[in-house]
Design an enzyme around this catalytic site. Structure first.
Site, short mmCIF file in Angstrom:
data_model
loop_
_atom_site.label_atom_id
_atom_site.label_comp_id
_atom_site.label_asym_id
_atom_site.label_seq_id
_atom_site.Cartn_x
_atom_site.Cartn_y
_atom_site.Cartn_z
N SER A 72 0.78 -1.24 0.00
CA SER A 72 0.00 0.00 0.00
C SER A 72 0.82 1.29 0.00
O SER A 72 0.24 2.37 -0.14
CB SER A 72 -0.95 0.02 1.21
OG SER A 72 -2.09 -0.77 0.95
N LYS A 75 0.32 3.85 -2.68
CA LYS A 75 -0.63 4.97 -2.62
C LYS A 75 0.06 6.33 -2.47
O LYS A 75 -0.59 7.36 -2.65
CB LYS A 75 -1.62 4.75 -1.48
CG LYS A 75 -2.50 3.52 -1.63
CD LYS A 75 -3.50 3.42 -0.50
CE LYS A 75 -4.44 2.24 -0.67
NZ LYS A 75 -3.85 0.96 -0.21
N SER A 132 -5.81 3.79 4.56
CA SER A 132 -5.27 3.03 3.43
C SER A 132 -6.37 2.34 2.62
O SER A 132 -6.24 1.19 2.19
CB SER A 132 -4.26 1.98 3.92
OG SER A 132 -3.50 1.47 2.85
N LYS A 243 2.93 6.60 5.24
CA LYS A 243 2.13 5.52 4.68
C LYS A 243 2.71 4.16 5.03
O LYS A 243 3.92 3.95 4.95
CB LYS A 243 2.06 5.68 3.15
CG LYS A 243 1.00 4.82 2.50
CD LYS A 243 -0.39 5.31 2.81
CE LYS A 243 -1.44 4.25 2.54
NZ LYS A 243 -1.41 3.14 3.54
#
Length: 397
Positions: A72, A75, A132, A243
């Site tokens: 993820s 992203k 997320s 993140k």
């Protein structure tokens, strides 16, 4: 008898001499070995990078260019494109985004958007950064580019523009198991730096610990609580984002941003064995960076005077600095007095061209030069011709 004893003692003494080099330390190399051991044991994860955000300086690295699955933290690039669209006016925070059936079908981390549900752009950003949300990521990709496929194409183009030479994206959220979806710890640091330096507002969202959003669908109205997946927000002093990511193939990844004493550090961990290891390694690199680094930013460079142009159609040309100056010291010592020396001619012959180098500003610390900023011509001045001179004379008459 005395002769035999002497020979035996001599042989024993020679044997001891031969053994000593094998066990005694080499004093000239012990410090270097210790430093290398410290770097090798700083993190347990296979790959990691620590970067200072303002200068882009890599402070620590471990296997930084090996291609790995990003999960993820993909992203981060999705967010760059979202903020690009906000920056160029093609998107507003108040715009309404509708969730498609395809976006709703995303598995993994999600905020449980329903088909046909609408949310504004700002809420979608929070869903992506804080929780997320894969469904929110795809919904935004479709809203901006028409389809996720077209959005991913733009992601790869943006990555190429940033110099991310070992990166290729196949989706916008990192859920894919494709072997063609990969990046490196260094490339993640590059895109993280682009996001937080060009669009610092993202840190307002990534530092949210918990926040409620409201689902309004045909089934009715319900509240959903976003909880930040980055636990360093609560456990590490100065952490403001950014993140996390994890899948069975990618293992545990993290790009963490922390600020202390005017320094912003980006700590990237990839393929950690578990979530505790990624937090520990990210923290270890941040601690290492904050203990080693101090940053100088020139907030007051010398004022520049225009340069006289001999035999030009204009008598003077304005000049400007190419950029600002920053100096990162990484030896654990504080920055001493900085001295500046401007090297700029008062007069030059025509022609001069806008953007060409006119001079330099030198920076010194402890008698040693630590950096230079170029001074550029801010305008072009061509050489005066006979016709120009005649025109000037006639004008005076």
């Amino acid at each position: 008898m005395w002769g035999k004893w002497t020979k035996r003692m001599g042989a024993l003494f020679l044997s001891l001499l031969l053994l000593l080099p094998l066990s005694s330390p080499v004093y000239g190399q012990s410090g270097g070995d210790t430093a290398r051991t410290e770097e090798n044991t700083l993190i347990s994860s296979p790959s990691g990078v620590l970067m200072e955000a303002q200068t882009g300086t890599v402070i620590f690295e471990k296997d930084k260019d090996t291609r790995r699955r990003p999960a993820s933290i993909t992203k981060i690039m999705t967010l760059i494109l979202i903020f690009d669209a906000l920056g160029n006016g093609n998107l507003n925070l108040e715009d309404t985004v509708t969730t498609s059936a395809y976006a709703k079908s995303m598995g993994g981390s999600q905020v449980f958007l329903e088909e046909g549900e609408t949310q504004d752009v700002e809420t979608m950003i929070k869903c992506i950064v804080v929780a997320s949300g894969n469904d929110a990521s795809v919904a935004m990709a479709e809203h901006i580019a028409g389809s996720e496929q077209e959005f991913v194409k733009q992601m790869n183009e943006r990555a190429k523009g940033l110099g991310m030479e070992n990166t290729h994206f196949e989706d916008c959220c990192g859920l894919t198991e494709s072997e063609n979806h990969y990046t490196t710890a260094y490339d993640v640091a590059l895109m993280s730096r682009e996001l937080i330096t060009k669009y610092p507002k993202v840190l307002e969202y990534s530092s949210i610990w918990m926040e409620d959003i409201t689902h309004v669908t045909q089934k009715g109205t319900s509240t959903f609580t976003l909880t930040n997946t980055n636990k360093l927000i609560r456990s590490y002093e100065g952490c403001v984002g950014l993140k996390t990511g994890s899948t069975s193939l990618a293992k545990f990844c993290l790009s963490a941003v922390a600020k202390r004493d005017g320094i912003t550090l980006i700590s990237v961990v990839m393929a950690a064995p578990d979530y505790k290891a990624r937090l520990k390694d990210a923290s270890a690199m941040l601690n290492y960076g904050f203990s080693k680094c101090s940053l100088y930013t020139d907030e007051d460079p010398p004022k520049l005077s225009s340069v006289t142009i001999k035999k030009g159609v204009e008598k003077e040309a304005e000049v400007t600095y190419k950029g600002g100056f920053q100096y990162l010291r990484m030896d654990g010592k504080t920055i001493g007095e900085i001295k500046k020396e401007l090297n700029l001619p008062k007069e030059v012959p025509a022609p001069v061209k806008k953007g060409e180098k006119a001079g330099e500003l030198y920076y010194y610390m402890d008698g040693e030069k630590i950096g230079t900023v170029d001074v550029l011509y801010a305008e072009s001045v061509r050489k005066a011709t006979y016709a120009d001179c005649l025109k000037t004379v006639l004008g005076l008459l």
